[in-house]
Design a protein around this motif. Sequence first.
Motif: not given
Length: 318
Positions: A187-204
């Motif tokens: 999940i951490g690597a996938l978050i890193h690849l996203s071109c969206s704003d990932t702050r809420s997903t990352e904190m969740m």
Amino acid sequence: MEKLVREESRNRTAVQEFILEGFPAVQHLGSVLLLVHLLAYLASITGSTLIITITWVDHRLHTPMYFLLTSFSFLECCFISTVIPKLLFIFLSGRQKISFAACFTQSFVFLFLGATIFFLMAVLSLDRYLAICKPLHYPTIMNLRVCFLLVTVCSVLGFFFMVIPVIMLSQLSFCGPHVIPHFFCDIGALIHLSCSDTRSTEMMAFGFTSLIILSSLIITIIAYSNIAVTITRLPSAKERQKAFSTCSSHLIVLSLMYGSCVFIYVKPRQRSRLDSNREATLVNTVVTPLLNPVIYTLRNKQVHQALREALSRLKLQK
């Protein structure tokens, strides 16, 4: 304007598959890594399957502790099977591609089973605490029905806590790059690849994984601390030595498991230390599954006796 929106939409959904980078630094050792991981995987599966089979066929092992250990062994088999077979396929064929749907499915199953295992580890610690520290109350508190309920609750909690971050992650845009710096869809690597704003997903993801790991760790520490105090009060030095030997083996595996997961997941910024996460994840997917069957069950005298009797029956049938 409409043309720009259509182009942006196509760009945001351009990634239809990912490439698992694996271990680029030691890529030339593919055959050796294949053999090592294959042997470790087969040994883990064999040990866990042996525990499940012996517990199932021997009525003397139909106890709460062995029911929990059997459930734990089954979950571990499923857990490592979500990652290692794909890794072996990469070593064997060199094909590192994984589809978008398969990647997110692997990520969810890995997290769901991992969370369930952590909850079950806490239950196992409480079971040992009750058996050693409250032996008179143990038969009235722990029975097979309670154990089945506890395993079900662990599974439901694991599903609930992990399905939300993965759903949030799947709603993000992936417009490139598509190379995952890992050997599975973490999940951490996938978050890193996203071109969206990932702050809420990352904190969740950080909040849920931290809650699961730290709550299980705190329960385990409290349980084993009480067990250690009880052991020190045993009258016989031989009994104390035997009990400490067993607990120290458990604590080594627990330290490896909790230590690696705290290093990987209990940090608010998943973008950091992605490369080192690969080595830490190997501890959970290769090392501890290999040690768990030996330390938790196969060193037990009751299991030794059940194995000897099963082998004797097989010899007699021949």
